[in-house]
Motif scaffolding. Sequence first.
Motif, PDB file in Angstrom:
ATOM      1  N   GLY A 198      -4.067  -2.532  -7.253  1.00 37.03           N
ATOM      2  CA  GLY A 198      -4.873  -3.130  -6.190  1.00 37.03           C
ATOM      3  C   GLY A 198      -4.087  -3.640  -4.994  1.00 37.03           C
ATOM      4  O   GLY A 198      -4.559  -4.511  -4.276  1.00 37.03           O
ATOM      5  N   LYS A 199      -2.884  -3.126  -4.781  1.00 37.63           N
ATOM      6  CA  LYS A 199      -2.114  -3.574  -3.611  1.00 37.63           C
ATOM      7  C   LYS A 199      -2.173  -2.504  -2.529  1.00 37.63           C
ATOM      8  O   LYS A 199      -2.038  -1.318  -2.822  1.00 37.63           O
ATOM      9  CB  LYS A 199      -0.642  -3.818  -3.968  1.00 37.63           C
ATOM     10  CG  LYS A 199      -0.401  -4.523  -5.266  1.00 37.63           C
ATOM     11  CD  LYS A 199      -0.791  -5.979  -5.236  1.00 37.63           C
ATOM     12  CE  LYS A 199      -0.577  -6.580  -6.611  1.00 37.63           C
ATOM     13  NZ  LYS A 199      -1.337  -7.816  -6.794  1.00 37.63           N
ATOM     14  N   ASN A 200      -2.304  -2.959  -1.288  1.00 44.33           N
ATOM     15  CA  ASN A 200      -2.334  -2.034  -0.164  1.00 44.33           C
ATOM     16  C   ASN A 200      -0.901  -1.643   0.193  1.00 44.33           C
ATOM     17  O   ASN A 200      -0.239  -2.276   1.018  1.00 44.33           O
ATOM     18  CB  ASN A 200      -3.031  -2.695   1.018  1.00 44.33           C
ATOM     19  CG  ASN A 200      -3.236  -1.731   2.164  1.00 44.33           C
ATOM     20  OD1 ASN A 200      -2.688  -0.634   2.161  1.00 44.33           O
ATOM     21  ND2 ASN A 200      -4.024  -2.138   3.132  1.00 44.33           N
TER      22      ASN A 200
ATOM     23  N   GLY B 164      -9.860   7.134  -6.592  1.00 45.80           N
ATOM     24  CA  GLY B 164      -9.487   7.168  -5.184  1.00 45.80           C
ATOM     25  C   GLY B 164      -8.088   7.688  -4.916  1.00 45.80           C
ATOM     26  O   GLY B 164      -7.654   7.710  -3.768  1.00 45.80           O
ATOM     27  N   PHE B 165      -7.361   8.102  -5.945  1.00 47.31           N
ATOM     28  CA  PHE B 165      -6.015   8.625  -5.731  1.00 47.31           C
ATOM     29  C   PHE B 165      -6.058  10.031  -5.136  1.00 47.31           C
ATOM     30  O   PHE B 165      -5.067  10.539  -4.643  1.00 47.31           O
ATOM     31  CB  PHE B 165      -5.212   8.620  -7.033  1.00 47.31           C
ATOM     32  CG  PHE B 165      -4.606   7.287  -7.334  1.00 47.31           C
ATOM     33  CD1 PHE B 165      -3.285   7.026  -7.044  1.00 47.31           C
ATOM     34  CD2 PHE B 165      -5.374   6.276  -7.878  1.00 47.31           C
ATOM     35  CE1 PHE B 165      -2.725   5.785  -7.298  1.00 47.31           C
ATOM     36  CE2 PHE B 165      -4.831   5.034  -8.136  1.00 47.31           C
ATOM     37  CZ  PHE B 165      -3.505   4.790  -7.842  1.00 47.31           C
ATOM     38  N   ASP B 166      -7.232  10.658  -5.238  1.00 50.08           N
ATOM     39  CA  ASP B 166      -7.415  11.969  -4.643  1.00 50.08           C
ATOM     40  C   ASP B 166      -8.842  11.981  -4.090  1.00 50.08           C
ATOM     41  O   ASP B 166      -9.685  11.221  -4.566  1.00 50.08           O
ATOM     42  CB  ASP B 166      -7.217  13.051  -5.725  1.00 50.08           C
ATOM     43  CG  ASP B 166      -7.133  14.433  -5.122  1.00 50.08           C
ATOM     44  OD1 ASP B 166      -7.099  14.552  -3.886  1.00 50.08           O
ATOM     45  OD2 ASP B 166      -7.110  15.404  -5.898  1.00 50.08           O
ATOM     46  N   ALA B 184     -10.112   3.569  -0.564  1.00 46.88           N
ATOM     47  CA  ALA B 184      -8.689   3.669  -0.918  1.00 46.88           C
ATOM     48  C   ALA B 184      -8.465   3.192  -2.351  1.00 46.88           C
ATOM     49  O   ALA B 184      -9.184   2.304  -2.829  1.00 46.88           O
ATOM     50  CB  ALA B 184      -7.861   2.830   0.045  1.00 46.88           C
ATOM     51  N   PRO B 185      -7.469   3.780  -3.030  1.00 42.16           N
ATOM     52  CA  PRO B 185      -7.253   3.458  -4.445  1.00 42.16           C
ATOM     53  C   PRO B 185      -7.042   1.967  -4.728  1.00 42.16           C
ATOM     54  O   PRO B 185      -7.508   1.464  -5.746  1.00 42.16           O
ATOM     55  CB  PRO B 185      -6.015   4.270  -4.821  1.00 42.16           C
ATOM     56  CG  PRO B 185      -5.453   4.790  -3.552  1.00 42.16           C
ATOM     57  CD  PRO B 185      -6.563   4.832  -2.569  1.00 42.16           C
ATOM     58  N   HIS B 186      -6.339   1.272  -3.806  1.00 44.18           N
ATOM     59  CA  HIS B 186      -6.101  -0.146  -4.102  1.00 44.18           C
ATOM     60  C   HIS B 186      -7.392  -0.944  -4.045  1.00 44.18           C
ATOM     61  O   HIS B 186      -7.562  -1.929  -4.746  1.00 44.18           O
ATOM     62  CB  HIS B 186      -5.036  -0.716  -3.173  1.00 44.18           C
ATOM     63  CG  HIS B 186      -5.450  -0.827  -1.744  1.00 44.18           C
ATOM     64  ND1 HIS B 186      -5.275   0.203  -0.848  1.00 44.18           N
ATOM     65  CD2 HIS B 186      -6.036  -1.825  -1.062  1.00 44.18           C
ATOM     66  CE1 HIS B 186      -5.736  -0.181   0.333  1.00 44.18           C
ATOM     67  NE2 HIS B 186      -6.206  -1.396   0.230  1.00 44.18           N
ATOM     68  N   LYS B 187      -8.326  -0.481  -3.198  1.00 46.89           N
ATOM     69  CA  LYS B 187      -9.604  -1.183  -3.122  1.00 46.89           C
ATOM     70  C   LYS B 187     -10.431  -0.917  -4.369  1.00 46.89           C
ATOM     71  O   LYS B 187     -11.133  -1.799  -4.860  1.00 46.89           O
ATOM     72  CB  LYS B 187     -10.361  -0.743  -1.872  1.00 46.89           C
ATOM     73  CG  LYS B 187      -9.718  -1.270  -0.605  1.00 46.89           C
ATOM     74  CD  LYS B 187     -10.703  -1.342   0.542  1.00 46.89           C
ATOM     75  CE  LYS B 187     -10.045  -1.896   1.784  1.00 46.89           C
ATOM     76  NZ  LYS B 187     -10.107  -0.956   2.900  1.00 46.89           N
ATOM     77  N   VAL B 188     -10.341   0.319  -4.862  1.00 49.18           N
ATOM     78  CA  VAL B 188     -11.040   0.650  -6.100  1.00 49.18           C
ATOM     79  C   VAL B 188     -10.537  -0.260  -7.220  1.00 49.18           C
ATOM     80  O   VAL B 188     -11.318  -0.814  -7.997  1.00 49.18           O
ATOM     81  CB  VAL B 188     -10.821   2.134  -6.473  1.00 49.18           C
ATOM     82  CG1 VAL B 188     -11.419   2.444  -7.833  1.00 49.18           C
ATOM     83  CG2 VAL B 188     -11.429   3.034  -5.406  1.00 49.18           C
ATOM     84  N   ALA B 189      -9.210  -0.443  -7.263  1.00 49.58           N
ATOM     85  CA  ALA B 189      -8.630  -1.310  -8.297  1.00 49.58           C
ATOM     86  C   ALA B 189      -9.116  -2.743  -8.131  1.00 49.58           C
ATOM     87  O   ALA B 189      -9.462  -3.415  -9.109  1.00 49.58           O
ATOM     88  CB  ALA B 189      -7.108  -1.244  -8.235  1.00 49.58           C
ATOM     89  N   GLN B 190      -9.160  -3.213  -6.883  1.00 50.69           N
ATOM     90  CA  GLN B 190      -9.614  -4.587  -6.647  1.00 50.69           C
ATOM     91  C   GLN B 190     -11.062  -4.784  -7.069  1.00 50.69           C
ATOM     92  O   GLN B 190     -11.460  -5.876  -7.469  1.00 50.69           O
ATOM     93  CB  GLN B 190      -9.456  -4.940  -5.167  1.00 50.69           C
ATOM     94  CG  GLN B 190      -8.023  -5.256  -4.780  1.00 50.69           C
ATOM     95  CD  GLN B 190      -7.847  -5.375  -3.281  1.00 50.69           C
ATOM     96  OE1 GLN B 190      -8.804  -5.312  -2.526  1.00 50.69           O
ATOM     97  NE2 GLN B 190      -6.606  -5.536  -2.846  1.00 50.69           N
ATOM     98  N   HIS B 218      -5.466 -10.858  -5.833  1.00 48.96           N
ATOM     99  CA  HIS B 218      -5.699 -11.909  -4.837  1.00 48.96           C
ATOM    100  C   HIS B 218      -4.618 -12.987  -4.862  1.00 48.96           C
ATOM    101  O   HIS B 218      -4.892 -14.168  -4.960  1.00 48.96           O
ATOM    102  CB  HIS B 218      -7.056 -12.573  -5.064  1.00 48.96           C
ATOM    103  CG  HIS B 218      -8.176 -11.583  -5.091  1.00 48.96           C
ATOM    104  ND1 HIS B 218      -8.468 -10.775  -4.026  1.00 48.96           N
ATOM    105  CD2 HIS B 218      -9.045 -11.241  -6.072  1.00 48.96           C
ATOM    106  CE1 HIS B 218      -9.478  -9.987  -4.340  1.00 48.96           C
ATOM    107  NE2 HIS B 218      -9.851 -10.239  -5.572  1.00 48.96           N
ATOM    108  N   GLN B 219      -3.371 -12.576  -4.796  1.00 49.78           N
ATOM    109  CA  GLN B 219      -2.288 -13.563  -4.802  1.00 49.78           C
ATOM    110  C   GLN B 219      -2.043 -14.061  -3.382  1.00 49.78           C
ATOM    111  O   GLN B 219      -1.817 -13.274  -2.474  1.00 49.78           O
ATOM    112  CB  GLN B 219      -1.009 -12.945  -5.358  1.00 49.78           C
ATOM    113  CG  GLN B 219      -1.124 -12.574  -6.826  1.00 49.78           C
ATOM    114  CD  GLN B 219       0.215 -12.220  -7.429  1.00 49.78           C
ATOM    115  OE1 GLN B 219       1.198 -12.915  -7.219  1.00 49.78           O
ATOM    116  NE2 GLN B 219       0.255 -11.143  -8.185  1.00 49.78           N
TER     117      GLN B 219
END
Lengths: 335, 373
Positions: A198-200, B164-166, B184-190, B218-219
């Motif tokens: 989840g990191k941009n 979202g990686f592809d 985007a993949p990171h948003k999917v993970a979030q 969310h650090q």
Amino acid sequence: MNWALIFSNGLYAAVSANAVAYMLIASGLNVHFGNTGLLNFGQAGFAAVGAYGIAIPVSQYHWNPFAAMLVILVGAVLLAVGVGLLTLRLRSDYLAIVTIAIAEIIRIFVNGDHFKWLTGGNDGLQGFTRWMENASPFSTNGVKIWAQKIDGYRLWLLVSGWILLGIIATALYLLIRSPWGRVLKGIREDEDAVRSLGKNVFAFKMQSLVLGGVVGAIGGMWLVLDKQSAQPGDFATTLTFFAYTMIILGGVAKVKGPIIGAMMFLFLFTWVDSFLREATKTSAGKKPVLPKWLITDNNYAQVKYIFAGVVLAILVAFRPQGIFGDKKEQAFDVR
Amino acid sequence: MSDDAVSNDGAEPSAHIPEVQPIDAAAPLSEQTHAAEQASIDAAEAELADLEAIEPEQADLESVVAGPAAEEAIEVEEAMHNVQSTVSIPRATTASSEGVFDDVVAEPGSSKPDPIVVAEGIRRQFGGLVAVDVDRLEIQRNAITALIGPNGAGKTTFFNLLTGFDQPNEGSWTFDGTPLLGIAPHKVAQMGMVRTFQLTKALSRMTVIENMRLGANHQKGEKLLQGLLQFPWRKQEDENTIRADELLQRFKLDHVRDEFAGSLSGGQRKLLEMARSLMVEPRMVMLDEPMAGVNPALKQSLLEHIKLLRNEGRTVLFVEHDMDMVMEISDWVVVMAEGRIIAEGPPETLGQNQQVIDAYLGTHQGADLGEEE
């Protein structure tokens, strides 16, 4: 042989304002390469932005130097963002190719005749250090420590440079140990894994590029303040590779790495240079220490590169993690 | 067959897993791992002896089904053995998904009572090759769904698309009602859909605990300026560390907490990757071949961990070649071949599905298999 001079030359080179400039340039590069794994081969370009960012406005247009520093900041950020937009979505080898090209474009631009009215071209720019000289609290006669003479301006640059470096290195140290720095390390190891958490990744790489670029540009500024002249030749790719050597010598990914590395590199380089100069000197009928068929006082300047290179190669071969690098952190490179 | 012995001697099959640590929680860790390793060696030896006994037949089969399909052929064969024997062995846990799939029709694209992922018309082409062409797939919430299929079936590509990686050439899908196309993949993970990788991506030159801390979402300290100062994120960091330590304990990685991840064994890296993904607090965990390269003893504990994910209320989708695992823990199985979903159903029924057998064995399926049965 004047051994005192040889050693004091080497020691001074390791801590001088010139050394501080190299330390800053290498520290910025360490953020890219050591912490984020970005193969930036164009650090000389960022340094050039710092150098000409102070030289052009102050020398040509008589700006307030602090306004010029703002130009440096904006210029370095823009360069980093531009490079980032072009390359950060690509694999790391492309970043290397593009950055080396951009750094060369900058150097060729400032070297060119066409913009000589602005950049000074091949002659470079001078006369942009008056404000710094005026700010110096030391007498212009300077001091003599051991066999080394240091003029007042250089001493002032040395002292203020180390204070500046101390502030920047502390900030970098805190940042690298923060969660922000942890994400950079993660990207260095495997950016897809970091993405899956989840990191941009793109944003973090961009921030890394900007931060390291700005630090490099400050280094470039210090370099020309020390030389009192901005020359295009100082910002060739050699500068970038010297910075890489310093990082690897001192220890990759450690904040003190490039600082210690630069000290070692510059000591060695200058020691060899001073030694060869003394050893090839012909004075008052005496023969030089080294035979003329081997080396003379007009070719030793090239030989010092060979000497320095061999010694550096040996150091790197027998202590690949550098002086302060963590052996474990270097050992498990599974890629 | 000996596989049954392997898969059942690690942990007692039980309907519920009350404890976080299913195996010998009392025993000291080193001893425990040692014992487990020993057990696995024993089991492996027994298996080897067994294998040797049936060697001629398998060699035969291998020569008929040349190439990579051979291994899978054997797996299917073993799996079908299992299907027959599972009848007598109580299936470990269907605790939270009991009865959910009773009314679901076992056909490709069938609708589920409470789907967390709904995918429609997803198509991904690489040049002339259609890697994924899924008409419809629903994934039931809070259940373990297995995605199986021969090599090159498009399972991992489908995973990449969902996370979202592809990006697909066409199609749409939702995660908990949110459309994910172009995200985007990171948003999917979030959002709570977290994946692992077929080739484990432990961050080698970082310590295990740093790997874990990195996973937290969310650090505050990940903002450049806040990271520079210490006070904005110290407290959060401590909380994350506590959570990370709990997870490390649960995955029995606490004794390697401060080691570099690169020094872990393959199986430990799989565990670390799974534990790290939980730091994101996902609603759905997607595991790409969690069992690849893991020794039998560790496999058993991995199985328990995956079941626990569901029992905690998470949804699990995993790609796997290990049929024992698929049979043992999945509530629902989706079979892919040549980019399409060719079958869906509860694990017990797939052994009888002619399409599945065809997909795995291709045209070479025939006399040898018949004789075996």
